[in-house]
Each structure stands twice: as C-alpha cells, then as structure tokens.
Design a protein around this motif. Structure first.
Motif, mmCIF file in Angstrom:
data_model
loop_
_atom_site.group_PDB
_atom_site.id
_atom_site.type_symbol
_atom_site.label_atom_id
_atom_site.label_comp_id
_atom_site.label_asym_id
_atom_site.label_seq_id
_atom_site.Cartn_x
_atom_site.Cartn_y
_atom_site.Cartn_z
ATOM 1 N N GLN A 227 0.827 -1.204 0.000
ATOM 2 C CA GLN A 227 0.000 0.000 0.000
ATOM 3 C C GLN A 227 0.863 1.256 0.000
ATOM 4 O O GLN A 227 0.486 2.272 -0.584
ATOM 5 N N HIS A 228 2.012 1.173 0.634
ATOM 6 C CA HIS A 228 2.949 2.292 0.603
ATOM 7 C C HIS A 228 3.408 2.553 -0.830
ATOM 8 O O HIS A 228 3.552 3.712 -1.251
ATOM 9 N N ASP A 229 3.608 1.491 -1.606
ATOM 10 C CA ASP A 229 3.976 1.647 -3.015
ATOM 11 C C ASP A 229 2.864 2.343 -3.796
ATOM 12 O O ASP A 229 3.131 3.157 -4.687
ATOM 13 N N VAL A 230 1.602 2.018 -3.463
ATOM 14 C CA VAL A 230 0.460 2.680 -4.103
ATOM 15 C C VAL A 230 0.500 4.176 -3.799
ATOM 16 O O VAL A 230 0.348 5.013 -4.689
ATOM 17 N N CYS A 231 0.704 4.505 -2.518
ATOM 18 C CA CYS A 231 0.780 5.911 -2.114
ATOM 19 C C CYS A 231 1.908 6.635 -2.843
ATOM 20 O O CYS A 231 1.740 7.765 -3.326
ATOM 21 N N ARG A 232 3.043 5.964 -2.938
ATOM 22 C CA ARG A 232 4.209 6.592 -3.554
ATOM 23 C C ARG A 232 3.956 6.900 -5.029
ATOM 24 O O ARG A 232 4.322 7.980 -5.516
ATOM 25 N N GLN A 233 3.292 5.976 -5.739
ATOM 26 C CA GLN A 233 3.004 6.205 -7.146
ATOM 27 C C GLN A 233 2.019 7.357 -7.343
ATOM 28 O O GLN A 233 2.171 8.185 -8.248
ATOM 29 N N LEU A 234 1.006 7.409 -6.487
ATOM 30 C CA LEU A 234 0.023 8.495 -6.575
ATOM 31 C C LEU A 234 0.666 9.837 -6.243
ATOM 32 O O LEU A 234 0.314 10.869 -6.824
ATOM 33 N N MET A 235 1.617 9.820 -5.324
ATOM 34 C CA MET A 235 2.357 11.042 -5.000
ATOM 35 C C MET A 235 3.144 11.511 -6.223
ATOM 36 O O MET A 235 3.133 12.696 -6.568
ATOM 37 N N ARG A 236 3.798 10.578 -6.907
ATOM 38 C CA ARG A 236 4.569 10.927 -8.103
ATOM 39 C C ARG A 236 3.665 11.454 -9.213
ATOM 40 O O ARG A 236 4.067 12.320 -9.987
ATOM 41 N N ASP A 237 2.442 10.913 -9.263
ATOM 42 C CA ASP A 237 1.476 11.357 -10.277
ATOM 43 C C ASP A 237 0.838 12.697 -9.928
ATOM 44 O O ASP A 237 0.122 13.280 -10.750
ATOM 45 N N GLY A 238 1.038 13.161 -8.701
ATOM 46 C CA GLY A 238 0.414 14.409 -8.275
ATOM 47 C C GLY A 238 -1.084 14.288 -8.076
ATOM 48 O O GLY A 238 -1.814 15.278 -8.167
ATOM 49 N N ASP A 239 -1.556 13.075 -7.779
ATOM 50 C CA ASP A 239 -2.991 12.805 -7.615
ATOM 51 C C ASP A 239 -3.370 12.963 -6.136
ATOM 52 O O ASP A 239 -3.332 12.010 -5.364
ATOM 53 N N ALA A 240 -3.754 14.187 -5.743
ATOM 54 C CA ALA A 240 -4.057 14.461 -4.335
ATOM 55 C C ALA A 240 -5.270 13.684 -3.852
ATOM 56 O O ALA A 240 -5.279 13.158 -2.737
ATOM 57 N N ASP A 241 -6.307 13.593 -4.687
ATOM 58 C CA ASP A 241 -7.518 12.882 -4.292
ATOM 59 C C ASP A 241 -7.235 11.385 -4.129
ATOM 60 O O ASP A 241 -7.625 10.762 -3.147
ATOM 61 N N GLY A 242 -6.523 10.824 -5.095
ATOM 62 C CA GLY A 242 -6.173 9.406 -5.009
ATOM 63 C C GLY A 242 -5.259 9.116 -3.840
ATOM 64 O O GLY A 242 -5.395 8.096 -3.163
ATOM 65 N N TYR A 243 -4.319 10.037 -3.579
ATOM 66 C CA TYR A 243 -3.401 9.836 -2.462
ATOM 67 C C TYR A 243 -4.145 9.853 -1.139
ATOM 68 O O TYR A 243 -3.854 9.052 -0.239
ATOM 69 N N ALA A 244 -5.114 10.758 -1.006
ATOM 70 C CA ALA A 244 -5.880 10.832 0.242
ATOM 71 C C ALA A 244 -6.580 9.509 0.521
ATOM 72 O O ALA A 244 -6.627 9.043 1.665
ATOM 73 N N LYS A 245 -7.111 8.896 -0.510
ATOM 74 C CA LYS A 245 -7.806 7.617 -0.337
ATOM 75 C C LYS A 245 -6.819 6.496 -0.027
ATOM 76 O O LYS A 245 -7.058 5.666 0.860
ATOM 77 N N ALA A 246 -5.709 6.455 -0.762
ATOM 78 C CA ALA A 246 -4.700 5.424 -0.512
ATOM 79 C C ALA A 246 -4.104 5.576 0.881
ATOM 80 O O ALA A 246 -3.787 4.588 1.550
#
Length: 255
Positions: A145-164
């Motif tokens: 799940q940390h890897d999911v968060c890290r990828q969303l952070m790199r993508d600049g996806d604030a909404d997706g990161y909040a959920k992850a």
C-alpha cells in the motif's frame, strides 16, 4: 455451554479486496496498485465537493445548505444532494436545524486540535501494537500500500493519495489485532477525514507524508515500539499542521 468470546477479532483485508473504509462513505483504493479504482457515486462526489468547500472556508459556519439550490448548482436531482448532506451530518460537518434545514457546523480551532490530539494517541497505540502483532502477510500488505501511495504522490494525484493514505492507516489499525482500538481509531478518523484530506492540497505535503510513511514502516518491520510511537505521533502532528497551513492560505469566498 459454549463459552462466549470476550474480545472481538479484527478482520485483515486481503490483497484482492477492494477496501470500503467507513470514513463517511469514502471508497478507498483497491490494493492492486490503484489500477481498478471503484467509481464514485454522485452522492460521494457531491460530499467531497461540499466538504472541500467547508474545510477550505469557502462555505463558512452557519451557511444554509439548500437542497434545491445545490441540486441546481451541480446539475443533479435532489436525491444525491440529500444523501451527501446526510453523510456530512453523520461526521459533524453539517447540522440539522428546524424544519429539516441543514447548515454548515461550527468546528472551533480548539475542537479540531482536540480531535487531532485524540487521533494521534489512537494512531500511536495502533502502530505500537502493529509493530509487535502484525503477521508477515500483513506487513507485506502495508508495504504494497505504501507503493500505491508513492506512485500516486509521483502522479500528483491528491484525491487518489488521500484515499490510498486512508487504506494505509486502516491496515495499521487492523494490524493492531485489537478490534476495539481499531474501531475507536476509525470513528475518530471519520470525524477528521475531510480535514485530513484537505492537507494534501498544500505544496509538497504528499511527498512529506510518503516519507513519514517510510519511517513508520521501517519501525514496524523492526518491531521498534518506541520509534514507531514517536514517528506516528509526529506524522499526525504534521497532518494537523498541514491542514492549518492550508486553511490559513485560503481566501474567503467574499474576497
């Protein structure tokens, strides 16, 4: 006579599950790298839009939330508006008044600070227990799940990161193997979820959050109770500070 169990068992999500985290109706990301993100309902989209306006100050306390006006504004029927307001009422962002009217609730700085303080203590307890009770499977799930968060952070996806991010913390709650503690942490997170979500609108907060997660994971994997307590407490304090900074820099709608 069969003896009743005196404790509740925490259920750990599996890798193939799509987690439905009960944060006021929030649907969390699936644990497959975020490739099959469940679609939001119209009510959920409205809830997120309205909660963003409330936590940013664009809808100040006392603002009347008229179903008809909101339906016209968002070009939807009154049904999803009513459901969104019901969800916001359940987490304390909206108050129900006379004649079924809805208004934005007052959340004072002291109340918000107290909630973050309580959230910090609950998260610290969950993390400490997780560091000694998590199974190898649960630890692997947390790392994924940390890897999911890290990828969303790199993508600049604030909404997706909040959920992850919500899923990341939920895994730690479950990893405490104390369902009563996990339930308490979930309940407080429900109340704080819009404010915790808003923090990721501040510059660089996603990157810092991801870095903080790395320290948390390392401490859990080492079984280092003292360190994980300290880094988790710092993590929640940073979340509070990021929201305060975000709210302070948002101009009122009248300006």
């Amino acid at each position: 006579m069969k003896k009743e169990r005196s404790t509740k068992e925490a259920t750990m999500p599996t890798e193939n599950d799509v987690l439905r985290v009960d944060y006021g109706g929030l649907i969390a990301l699936p644990l497959d790298g975020g490739k099959k993100r469940p679609a939001k309902t119209r009510a959920e989209e409205l809830r997120l839009c309205i909660s963003d306006e409330i936590t940013s100050g664009r809808m100040p306390p006392g603002t009347r939330l008229d179903e008809i006006q909101l339906a016209e504004r968002f070009n939807v029927s009154r049904t999803p508006v009513r459901e969104a307001l019901k969800q916001l009422n359940s987490i304390g962002l909206v108050e129900r008044g006379a004649r079924r009217t809805m208004t934005v609730a007052e959340v004072s700085p002291d109340q918000l600070s107290s909630l973050f303080e309580l959230m910090g203590e609950l998260e610290v307890s969950c993390a400490r227990l997780a560091s000694i009770k998590m199974t190898s499977e649960e630890r692997a799930l947390l790392e994924k799940q940390h890897d999911v968060c890290r990828q969303l952070m790199r993508d600049g996806d604030a909404d997706g990161y909040a959920k992850a991010n919500a899923v990341f913390h939920s895994i730690i709650y479950s990893g405490s193997h104390n369902a009563y503690l996990a339930d308490a942490a979930h309940l407080v997170r429900v109340r704080l979820s819009p404010f915790r979500r808003a923090q990721f609108q501040t510059p660089e907060r996603m990157a810092r959050s991801c870095e903080e997660h790395e320290y948390i994971i390392r401490a859990i994997l080492r079984g280092d109770q003292m360190t994980v307590m300290n880094v988790m407490r710092d993590h929640i304090a940073a979340a509070q500070g990021a929201y305060v900074a975000f709210a302070a820099n948002v101009k009122p709608a009248s300006e």
